[in-house]
Design a protein around this motif. Structure first.
Motif, PDB file in Angstrom:
ATOM      1  N   VAL A   7       0.868  -1.181   0.014  1.00 36.49           N
ATOM      2  CA  VAL A   7       0.077   0.067   0.025  1.00 36.49           C
ATOM      3  C   VAL A   7       0.838   1.269   0.032  1.00 36.49           C
ATOM      4  O   VAL A   7       0.471   2.113  -0.787  1.00 36.49           O
ATOM      5  N   LEU A   8       1.888   1.201   0.887  1.00 39.10           N
ATOM      6  CA  LEU A   8       2.639   2.469   0.878  1.00 39.10           C
ATOM      7  C   LEU A   8       3.455   2.663  -0.305  1.00 39.10           C
ATOM      8  O   LEU A   8       3.548   3.663  -0.902  1.00 39.10           O
ATOM      9  N   GLU A   9       3.989   1.598  -0.987  1.00 39.86           N
ATOM     10  CA  GLU A   9       5.095   1.482  -2.219  1.00 39.86           C
ATOM     11  C   GLU A   9       4.114   2.066  -3.371  1.00 39.86           C
ATOM     12  O   GLU A   9       4.565   3.115  -3.939  1.00 39.86           O
ATOM     13  N   ARG A  10       2.678   1.791  -3.456  1.00 35.21           N
ATOM     14  CA  ARG A  10       1.964   2.193  -4.581  1.00 35.21           C
ATOM     15  C   ARG A  10       1.465   3.770  -4.177  1.00 35.21           C
ATOM     16  O   ARG A  10       1.693   4.534  -5.262  1.00 35.21           O
ATOM     17  N   ALA A  11       1.473   3.959  -3.012  1.00 34.40           N
ATOM     18  CA  ALA A  11       1.127   5.580  -2.595  1.00 34.40           C
ATOM     19  C   ALA A  11       2.084   6.322  -3.040  1.00 34.40           C
ATOM     20  O   ALA A  11       2.043   7.573  -3.510  1.00 34.40           O
ATOM     21  N   GLU A  12       3.429   6.026  -2.438  1.00 30.62           N
ATOM     22  CA  GLU A  12       4.610   6.760  -2.810  1.00 30.62           C
ATOM     23  C   GLU A  12       4.935   6.930  -4.104  1.00 30.62           C
ATOM     24  O   GLU A  12       5.540   7.874  -4.594  1.00 30.62           O
ATOM     25  N   ALA A  13       4.855   5.767  -5.067  1.00 34.79           N
ATOM     26  CA  ALA A  13       4.835   5.910  -6.623  1.00 34.79           C
ATOM     27  C   ALA A  13       4.320   7.195  -7.139  1.00 34.79           C
ATOM     28  O   ALA A  13       4.552   7.706  -8.145  1.00 34.79           O
ATOM     29  N   ALA A  14       2.672   7.100  -6.778  1.00 37.73           N
ATOM     30  CA  ALA A  14       2.062   8.171  -7.060  1.00 37.73           C
ATOM     31  C   ALA A  14       2.391   9.448  -6.664  1.00 37.73           C
ATOM     32  O   ALA A  14       2.557  10.582  -7.462  1.00 37.73           O
ATOM     33  N   MET A  15       2.808   9.540  -5.377  1.00 36.39           N
ATOM     34  CA  MET A  15       3.397  10.859  -4.856  1.00 36.39           C
ATOM     35  C   MET A  15       4.529  11.594  -5.728  1.00 36.39           C
ATOM     36  O   MET A  15       4.584  12.675  -5.983  1.00 36.39           O
ATOM     37  N   ALA A  16       5.322  10.482  -6.096  1.00 36.18           N
ATOM     38  CA  ALA A  16       6.575  10.695  -6.929  1.00 36.18           C
ATOM     39  C   ALA A  16       6.379  11.658  -8.148  1.00 36.18           C
ATOM     40  O   ALA A  16       6.975  12.292  -8.722  1.00 36.18           O
ATOM     41  N   GLU A  17       5.110  11.351  -8.855  1.00 40.80           N
ATOM     42  CA  GLU A  17       4.491  11.971  -9.976  1.00 40.80           C
ATOM     43  C   GLU A  17       3.787  13.179  -9.887  1.00 40.80           C
ATOM     44  O   GLU A  17       3.428  13.910 -10.828  1.00 40.80           O
ATOM     45  N   MET A  18       3.631  13.580  -8.736  1.00 39.85           N
ATOM     46  CA  MET A  18       2.625  14.852  -8.210  1.00 39.85           C
ATOM     47  C   MET A  18       3.701  15.856  -8.034  1.00 39.85           C
ATOM     48  O   MET A  18       4.634  15.716  -7.444  1.00 39.85           O
ATOM     49  N   ALA A  19       3.155  17.259  -8.471  1.00 37.65           N
ATOM     50  CA  ALA A  19       3.991  18.541  -8.391  1.00 37.65           C
ATOM     51  C   ALA A  19       4.105  18.790  -6.948  1.00 37.65           C
ATOM     52  O   ALA A  19       5.050  19.210  -6.491  1.00 37.65           O
TER      53      ALA A  19
END
Length: 287
Positions: A213-225
């Motif tokens: 869960v954390l890995e998927r959320a953090e991957a999404a955060m990495a693409e956000m401004a």
């Protein structure tokens, strides 16, 4: 509520009351029914009450807000000076809340725009916060609606549960999907996809599921401004606190980090042991 445009959400957004007050967001409660007795979600019917009931084997169910509840919320906003209301609500594929709000909007004293966020929990909450922040600056109703939709689209809501049975009982996953989890003794990783709950990964332990869960959320955060995040836990509060601290250390650029349980209504459908992380791209005006 500040400004000519008032923002309202529903309690399934799991928005902490302090955050709702800060941004002047009205919250319309969904209902939780325990052993046949209905309660508005709130301080007297929170996630802890639901978890206690579920562990005790009591019957629990949920229902959307009444049309009258929305009518009262819209009337209150108009009395406080709103000339337009934007209601940012739980996915229409998960609840009839959007339909109830639209019915109430037809009789409101001021125009109401209902936004189907296509998601839930703090993914909806972040969309409401972003909308309210823009409304506070005097933006037009159309601009406020667009901002809510943008943030909702940007969001990722990823979670895991100890059992899929509660989601099955509420019709949020199929009996076949729930059965696979039981027979194979796997822990599901779930995500809101196109407004519905989807199993996106299966792992062999609770620890691995939470890490995924954390890995998927953090991957999404990495693409956000301008990423923001919410960590949401039912039970095992120490794990939720630790996860939030670790997330903050690894992502010092987070616009906002919210630590909160999922709402009582969502707790009925997910059960004890739920762990969720929400990521969303918030504007610079939100801190």
């Amino acid at each position: 509520m500040s400004g000519a445009v008032a923002v309202i959400t529903d309690s399934a957004a799991s928005l902490p009351s302090a955050l709702a007050r800060t941004w002047g967001i009205g919250v319309v409660p969904l209902q939780v029914t325990i052993d046949g007795e209905a309660h508005d979600e709130g301080e007297k019917m929170g996630a802890d009450h639901v978890i206690e009931a579920l562990i005790a084997g009591r019957e629990a169910s949920t229902s959307q807000p009444s049309i009258a509840a929305f009518e009262r919320a819209f009337a209150r906003a108009a009395e406080e000076g709103a000339t337009h209301i934007v209601a940012v609500l739980i996915s229409a594929k998960m609840s009839g809340t959007v339909n109830g709000a639209r019915a109430a909007a037809a009789a409101a004293d001021v125009p109401v725009t209902v936004v189907d966020s296509g998601t839930l929990a703090m993914a909806t909450g972040f969309a409401a916060v972003a909308a309210a922040a823009l409304a506070r600056e005097g933006a037009s109703p159309g601009e406020v609606v667009s901002e809510a939709e943008r943030v909702a689209r940007s969001s990722r809501c990823v979670f895991t549960v100890d059992t899929l049975d509660f989601l099955r009982r509420g019709g949020r996953v199929s009996p076949a999907v729930a059965a696979v989890g039981r027979v194979l003794s796997v822990r599901p990783v779930l995500e809101l996809v196109d407004g519905e709950v989807a199993v996106v990964e299966r792992v062999r332990s609770t620890h691995r599921a939470r890490a995924a869960v954390l890995e998927r959320a953090e991957a999404a955060m990495a693409e956000m401004a301008r990423p923001a995040s919410a960590v949401m836990m039912l039970g095992d509060a120490s794990y939720g606190d630790e996860a939030a601290r670790d997330l903050e250390e690894r992502h010092p650029d987070l616009r906002l980090l919210v630590r909160t349980p999922v709402s009582a209504v969502l707790a009925v459908h997910t059960g004890p042991g739920t762990f969720a992380v929400v990521a969303a791209d918030l504007p610079a005006r939100v801190r």
